[in-house]
Write a protein that holds these residues in place. Structure first.
Motif, PDB file in Angstrom:
ATOM      1  N   ALA A   5       0.870  -1.182   0.000  1.00  0.00           N
ATOM      2  CA  ALA A   5       0.000   0.000   0.000  1.00  0.00           C
ATOM      3  C   ALA A   5       0.906   1.232   0.000  1.00  0.00           C
ATOM      4  O   ALA A   5       1.976   1.226   0.595  1.00  0.00           O
ATOM      5  CB  ALA A   5      -0.910  -0.004   1.220  1.00  0.00           C
ATOM      6  N   ARG A   6       0.470   2.255  -0.695  1.00  0.00           N
ATOM      7  CA  ARG A   6       1.348   3.412  -0.919  1.00  0.00           C
ATOM      8  C   ARG A   6       1.058   4.585   0.013  1.00  0.00           C
ATOM      9  O   ARG A   6      -0.094   4.843   0.358  1.00  0.00           O
ATOM     10  CB  ARG A   6       1.210   3.881  -2.369  1.00  0.00           C
ATOM     11  N   VAL A   7       2.103   5.290   0.355  1.00  0.00           N
ATOM     12  CA  VAL A   7       1.978   6.553   1.083  1.00  0.00           C
ATOM     13  C   VAL A   7       2.630   7.617   0.208  1.00  0.00           C
ATOM     14  O   VAL A   7       3.827   7.556  -0.057  1.00  0.00           O
ATOM     15  CB  VAL A   7       2.698   6.499   2.449  1.00  0.00           C
ATOM     16  N   ASP A  26      -9.046   1.587  -1.977  1.00  0.00           N
ATOM     17  CA  ASP A  26      -9.185   3.047  -1.911  1.00  0.00           C
ATOM     18  C   ASP A  26      -7.840   3.756  -1.860  1.00  0.00           C
ATOM     19  O   ASP A  26      -6.837   3.220  -1.386  1.00  0.00           O
ATOM     20  CB  ASP A  26     -10.009   3.435  -0.667  1.00  0.00           C
ATOM     21  N   ARG A  27      -7.865   4.977  -2.394  1.00  0.00           N
ATOM     22  CA  ARG A  27      -6.750   5.911  -2.222  1.00  0.00           C
ATOM     23  C   ARG A  27      -7.311   7.110  -1.452  1.00  0.00           C
ATOM     24  O   ARG A  27      -8.161   7.832  -1.947  1.00  0.00           O
ATOM     25  CB  ARG A  27      -6.177   6.344  -3.571  1.00  0.00           C
ATOM     26  N   VAL A  28      -6.810   7.265  -0.239  1.00  0.00           N
ATOM     27  CA  VAL A  28      -7.413   8.190   0.724  1.00  0.00           C
ATOM     28  C   VAL A  28      -6.584   9.460   0.819  1.00  0.00           C
ATOM     29  O   VAL A  28      -5.393   9.398   1.146  1.00  0.00           O
ATOM     30  CB  VAL A  28      -7.504   7.502   2.105  1.00  0.00           C
ATOM     31  N   LEU A  29      -7.192  10.591   0.507  1.00  0.00           N
ATOM     32  CA  LEU A  29      -6.531  11.885   0.686  1.00  0.00           C
ATOM     33  C   LEU A  29      -6.861  12.393   2.089  1.00  0.00           C
ATOM     34  O   LEU A  29      -8.002  12.735   2.393  1.00  0.00           O
ATOM     35  CB  LEU A  29      -7.007  12.879  -0.377  1.00  0.00           C
ATOM     36  N   SER A  30      -5.848  12.423   2.913  1.00  0.00           N
ATOM     37  CA  SER A  30      -6.022  12.738   4.332  1.00  0.00           C
ATOM     38  C   SER A  30      -5.838  14.230   4.562  1.00  0.00           C
ATOM     39  O   SER A  30      -4.756  14.694   4.909  1.00  0.00           O
ATOM     40  CB  SER A  30      -4.993  11.918   5.116  1.00  0.00           C
ATOM     41  N   ILE A  31      -6.921  14.973   4.341  1.00  0.00           N
ATOM     42  CA  ILE A  31      -6.832  16.438   4.427  1.00  0.00           C
ATOM     43  C   ILE A  31      -6.897  16.931   5.860  1.00  0.00           C
ATOM     44  O   ILE A  31      -6.273  17.918   6.227  1.00  0.00           O
ATOM     45  CB  ILE A  31      -7.968  17.085   3.587  1.00  0.00           C
ATOM     46  N   VAL A  32      -7.667  16.231   6.694  1.00  0.00           N
ATOM     47  CA  VAL A  32      -7.829  16.687   8.073  1.00  0.00           C
ATOM     48  C   VAL A  32      -6.474  16.654   8.773  1.00  0.00           C
ATOM     49  O   VAL A  32      -5.784  15.639   8.730  1.00  0.00           O
ATOM     50  CB  VAL A  32      -8.812  15.771   8.822  1.00  0.00           C
ATOM     51  N   PRO A  33      -6.091  17.754   9.419  1.00  0.00           N
ATOM     52  CA  PRO A  33      -4.773  17.784  10.068  1.00  0.00           C
ATOM     53  C   PRO A  33      -4.610  16.633  11.068  1.00  0.00           C
ATOM     54  O   PRO A  33      -5.545  16.290  11.774  1.00  0.00           O
ATOM     55  CB  PRO A  33      -4.764  19.128  10.807  1.00  0.00           C
ATOM     56  N   VAL A  57      -2.743   9.436   0.799  1.00  0.00           N
ATOM     57  CA  VAL A  57      -2.135  10.588   0.126  1.00  0.00           C
ATOM     58  C   VAL A  57      -2.121  11.730   1.130  1.00  0.00           C
ATOM     59  O   VAL A  57      -3.160  12.112   1.665  1.00  0.00           O
ATOM     60  CB  VAL A  57      -2.918  10.981  -1.142  1.00  0.00           C
ATOM     61  N   MET A  58      -0.915  12.228   1.408  1.00  0.00           N
ATOM     62  CA  MET A  58      -0.707  13.230   2.447  1.00  0.00           C
ATOM     63  C   MET A  58      -0.458  14.585   1.807  1.00  0.00           C
ATOM     64  O   MET A  58       0.542  14.761   1.094  1.00  0.00           O
ATOM     65  CB  MET A  58       0.507  12.839   3.290  1.00  0.00           C
ATOM     66  N   PRO A  59      -1.315  15.573   2.069  1.00  0.00           N
ATOM     67  CA  PRO A  59      -1.205  16.844   1.330  1.00  0.00           C
ATOM     68  C   PRO A  59      -0.123  17.780   1.843  1.00  0.00           C
ATOM     69  O   PRO A  59       0.117  18.816   1.210  1.00  0.00           O
ATOM     70  CB  PRO A  59      -2.589  17.458   1.524  1.00  0.00           C
ATOM     71  N   ALA A  60       0.524  17.481   2.957  1.00  0.00           N
ATOM     72  CA  ALA A  60       1.475  18.418   3.569  1.00  0.00           C
ATOM     73  C   ALA A  60       0.786  19.777   3.703  1.00  0.00           C
ATOM     74  O   ALA A  60      -0.358  19.829   4.149  1.00  0.00           O
ATOM     75  CB  ALA A  60       2.774  18.480   2.777  1.00  0.00           C
ATOM     76  N   SER A  61       1.451  20.847   3.288  1.00  0.00           N
ATOM     77  CA  SER A  61       0.842  22.173   3.480  1.00  0.00           C
ATOM     78  C   SER A  61      -0.006  22.586   2.281  1.00  0.00           C
ATOM     79  O   SER A  61      -0.522  23.697   2.247  1.00  0.00           O
ATOM     80  CB  SER A  61       1.954  23.211   3.704  1.00  0.00           C
ATOM     81  N   VAL A  87      -4.379  17.036  -6.976  1.00  0.00           N
ATOM     82  CA  VAL A  87      -3.969  15.783  -6.314  1.00  0.00           C
ATOM     83  C   VAL A  87      -5.056  14.729  -6.484  1.00  0.00           C
ATOM     84  O   VAL A  87      -4.774  13.570  -6.795  1.00  0.00           O
ATOM     85  CB  VAL A  87      -3.669  16.036  -4.820  1.00  0.00           C
ATOM     86  N   VAL A  88      -6.311  15.143  -6.294  1.00  0.00           N
ATOM     87  CA  VAL A  88      -7.411  14.177  -6.447  1.00  0.00           C
ATOM     88  C   VAL A  88      -7.374  13.579  -7.847  1.00  0.00           C
ATOM     89  O   VAL A  88      -7.408  12.356  -8.015  1.00  0.00           O
ATOM     90  CB  VAL A  88      -8.777  14.842  -6.174  1.00  0.00           C
ATOM     91  N   ASP A  89      -7.283  14.428  -8.838  1.00  0.00           N
ATOM     92  CA  ASP A  89      -7.358  13.933 -10.221  1.00  0.00           C
ATOM     93  C   ASP A  89      -6.099  13.186 -10.648  1.00  0.00           C
ATOM     94  O   ASP A  89      -6.177  12.174 -11.336  1.00  0.00           O
ATOM     95  CB  ASP A  89      -7.655  15.090 -11.185  1.00  0.00           C
ATOM     96  N   GLU A  90      -4.927  13.669 -10.234  1.00  0.00           N
ATOM     97  CA  GLU A  90      -3.697  13.026 -10.702  1.00  0.00           C
ATOM     98  C   GLU A  90      -3.341  11.788  -9.903  1.00  0.00           C
ATOM     99  O   GLU A  90      -2.734  10.864 -10.432  1.00  0.00           O
ATOM    100  CB  GLU A  90      -2.540  14.030 -10.692  1.00  0.00           C
ATOM    101  N   GLN A  91      -3.713  11.771  -8.647  1.00  0.00           N
ATOM    102  CA  GLN A  91      -3.374  10.612  -7.812  1.00  0.00           C
ATOM    103  C   GLN A  91      -4.509   9.590  -7.772  1.00  0.00           C
ATOM    104  O   GLN A  91      -4.406   8.569  -7.097  1.00  0.00           O
ATOM    105  CB  GLN A  91      -3.040  11.067  -6.382  1.00  0.00           C
ATOM    106  N   GLY A  92      -5.607   9.865  -8.445  1.00  0.00           N
ATOM    107  CA  GLY A  92      -6.712   8.906  -8.440  1.00  0.00           C
ATOM    108  C   GLY A  92      -7.324   8.719  -7.068  1.00  0.00           C
ATOM    109  O   GLY A  92      -7.678   7.596  -6.673  1.00  0.00           O
TER     110      GLY A  92
END
Lengths: 535, 535
Positions: free
Chosen positions: A28-30, A221-228, A249-253, A263-268
């Motif tokens: 699984a990817r980070v 799933d590929r989860v974008l973790s937006i919540v700090p 998927v970690m958005p950093a800042s 990020v949503v579109d390119e990282q699926g």
């Protein structure tokens, strides 16, 4: 009949989730977003698990042991994930410092938590240096990444260098009731109060949220973790994804709508979360991009977004459904009870009350029990009509604050937590919040303490009395509005400047009214109900 | 740092699941099949919860208290579900008696468990009377439903009459490690051994199985619970459905392929389970019905079937996918570890190893940890190649048997349960069973003890030695085959009749071979590997 030893006494700890990352989901990817284009650096759960072990060894070499408080001051990144599992798994306590607080408050929490080591995101070093200058007790600062030019952190250790030189580490077997992490509520009154999460509560919350009708995250799933990750354990995503084997998927800042959409579109990305303002901004960004003839924002892979922290507007939920085919789902929780204590997962077109349900705070999740109580503390019927204070209990609910110096007994009632939220509960477990905590102001998903603002305002020579209430705001849900009784001539601009030097910039009220007197209740308190009604 | 009282110490008990049935999912339906047409009587979780409370009150009146063992001898019905929640919730222990065992064995388990009250399905009364005649300690028999004509149970109490006259009941707060239920393994050797499940293990198993990649049951599912409720807590379905709010369809004794197919189609069943033979029979029934020009079996609503207890043939999985669009998914478990410890949920068409994965026992589920050990007890690498004994640990795994009189220390190893199964584990947590428990025979999902059969055969005057092994069987997975060394003339029919009087009929071997001697291993044990190779 007790079962001494008949079932294995294996504790519920984050180490089991780390085992899953290593032994079940190593591929699984980070991915961590590296710049505003949405580009990412990517690794795997397997590699992260290996680094987690090195980090634990390195921290042990620095004297971190059972119960040591280790602060993290970081965006959502691969390394912050590593800090989670290393610090908790070794039996130390990760204090996820809320970097959005005012530096006074941050310093207060670092001192209160007795943080001995700070894991510091290099990009946040400048913000942390003033805090560091005034706290005692921090023995080591470990800097993650390269410091910006001209920024120096005295005696800092380098995160990657520590990992490179670290030896092996043997994970201890922990008591599931031992502390894993510490999170301060941004509070409705006075100082922030700590919530000390046990391993047990974290694992149970993750299991409950991994359910089909909860977060519904699967290994695909590929989860974008937006919540700090400093908000209620990042809503549990670092743990749920380990249970499910979902990519993170970690958005950093890079939390602005442009990067988020890309990020949503390119990282699926298939699953995300966050306060409503983030998703309002993405929607507006999609419109603006389309108008400007830019590459369209499709959110084609996105399926589910859990939103909360404040009421999610129905128009927003409908817009995501109609334009992007995304379920924008409302949830309810608190630092004290984790997020997702209720979730209004879509019941599908067959539900005649579909939009009514989607507008509710949600349905009670497994492991939580809710009730509504009247003024006298008696339980009211769950009939969808009776309005009262929402009380909650369960194994992932705080039973006390990490603040022995503060009397918080009034927050608990007969084994239940009083949430301060007011609402109705129906016979199918649907919760509706009709009135949020009486005094607090929630702006963009963050609490603003009206009491603190009032105290600061009243510190101004010209101000005799001040009461601050939330004014409804389409973008931020609420913005603070100040009623001021002045003793001497003072302008709004003067008050703004005065506050700006004392509180976080986004706390400074937008609106002001000079009044003769603040209305009071029978017990002599400010009558904020009356003030809110005036707005 | 410990967290004394910082998170609420709310225990994990079945009472919380009962709370969900009442307060969150009161309208979820429980349907019990009443005849071979597939017709059902239907009630709701809310009504069941109310009856559960009455049953608990009635049982308390009969002297049932904390730790009292209460036996159930029943098909899967609404009432059996009520028995589950009432007995466990009041702190007593439900012994789910396996009605498929020989009456000697049943009597043994009732005595061993010290059952004081028996909750008896009226349709099974005739089968239970011989047991009742020979056990001491049973103080009350409560008959559920109307007894068949001519059948009398001495001093029996009527279930519905008890409920009608029962008062209110206050649920006790239980220790999550207290015993909830008792299930006897049908055993590989000697007497059955009890597994005493704690509330904690039941709730944790249910939470893990409610996960998206586990059973994947949601509140919109209608679950046909085919697995007997006396097998490892009915695979946890009575609890998972309370977590999710899924409807439960209870087949009672109507487990033949005709009724099962009709129930699926008429009740809109979306999810089911069961040993492979059940689903082989349904497939054959669908063919026969089509050939006979009967109403077609469509299984149109059915989405997922979890199967296990023995290897599920790939041809069967492919047939269900191609003909009915049903995911027939393999799982692996044991009475000692609950079902679903591994599950081979479909990873989708994107998985290049799709059919290889579906043919595996499955991937490790949350809360379980697996390892493979060599002959000398050392852990082998999880590389998908090294073959060894499968060991498992976790909070829903038995750490001992409810059989202090038997030395079972060799079943445990350094905190892990030795499953007796042999296989490989790969680096993504996929388990493959290459060799099932060395000696036991698994027929139609039920264990047959080869050692018991051998002992019975050798009790015949003409038999000197006997060894029984499993012969692969397309329908039953395995059927027992006996190698016999005779001292005197004896026929196969004589041996069959001799065994039929001593063991359950389906235990009687199908095949026999008279041999000069049984091959032996270096340590003098029968070499069953050699015998199996001969078949």
């Amino acid at each position: 009949m007790s079962t001494p030893g008949l079932m294995m006494d294996v504790p519920l700890t984050t180490s089991h989730l780390l085992w899953r990352m290593r032994a079940v989901h190593p591929d699984a990817r980070v991915s961590t977003v590296t710049d505003a284009s949405g580009a990412c650096r990517t690794t795997t759960f397997g590699a992260v698990a290996e680094r987690v072990e090195r980090l634990a060894a390195a921290l042990a070499d620095l004297g971190v042991g059972a119960g040591t408080r280790v602060g993290s001051f970081a965006w959502n990144t691969q390394e912050h994930l590593e800090c989670y599992y290393a610090v908790m798994g070794m039996g130390a306590v990760l204090h996820t410092i809320n970097l959005r607080l005012h530096e006074d408050t941050i310093a207060y929490t670092v001192e209160h938590a007795r943080d001995e080591v700070i894991l510091l995101d290099a990009s946040l070093a400048e913000r942390f240096l003033p805090v560091l200058a005034r706290v005692r007790g921090v023995r080591h600062v470990v800097v993650i990444g390269a410091l910006p030019d001209g920024v120096e952190v005295p005696d800092a250790l380098d995160y990657d260098a520590l990992l490179a030189s670290a030896g092996p580490f043997t994970w201890p077997e922990l008591d599931e009731r031992s502390a894993a992490s510490l999170c301060y509520t941004s509070g409705t009154t006075g100082h922030p109060k700590g919530v000390l999460y046990s391993h047990r509560s974290i694992v149970l919350h993750a299991l409950a949220m991994a359910g089909t009708d909860a977060y519904g995250i699967s290994g695909r799933d590929r989860v974008l973790s937006i919540v700090p990750m400093f908000h209620a354990m990042g809503w549990g995503l670092p743990f749920v994804c380990a249970v499910a084997g979902a990519d993170l998927v970690m958005p950093a800042s890079h939390l602005q709508p442009g990067p988020v959409s890309r990020v949503v579109d390119e990282q699926g990305v298939t699953w995300s979360c966050g306060v409503p303002t983030v998703w309002m901004d993405v929607l507006r960004h999609a419109d603006e991009t389309a108008q400007a003839g830019g590459p369209p924002v499709t959110l084609a892979t996105l399926r589910t977004v859990i939103s909360g922290g404040t009421q999610v507007p129905e128009t927003l939920m409908r817009a995501y459904e109609e334009r992007f085919g995304v379920d924008l789902v409302q949830g309810w929780g608190m630092t004290e009870i984790f997020p997702g204590a209720t979730l209004s997962m879509d019941q599908g077109a067959a539900d005649p009350e579909r939009w009514s349900h989607r507008g509710a705070a949600g349905r009670v999740s497994p492991l939580y029990e809710l009730r509504i109580t009247g003024e006298d503390g008696t339980a009211l019927p769950a009939d969808g009509t009776e309005v009262g204070e929402v009380e909650v209990r369960g194994p992932a609910v705080a039973g006390a604050y990490f603040a022995p110096e503060v009397d918080t007994a009034d927050r608990f009632h007969d084994g239940w937590l009083r949430t301060g939220d007011v609402g109705t509960l129906d016979r199918h477990g649907w919760l509706r919040i009709t009135d949020r905590s009486k005094d607090a102001i929630k702006s963009g998903g963050e609490w603003i303490s009206s009491v603190d603002l009032e105290a600061e305002l009243m510190a101004h020579d010209a101000v005799r009395e001040a009461a601050v209430v939330g004014r409804p705001d389409p973008r931020w849900s609420e913005r603070p509005f100040a009623y001021v009784v002045a003793d001497a001539p003072v302008t709004v601009d003067e008050l703004r400047d005065f506050l700006a030097a004392r509180v976080a910039r986004w706390w400074v009220p937008d609106g002001y009214a000079f009044v003769e007197a603040i209305p009071r209740t029978s017990t002599g308190k400010f009558d904020k109900k009356v003030l809110r009604a005036r707005l």
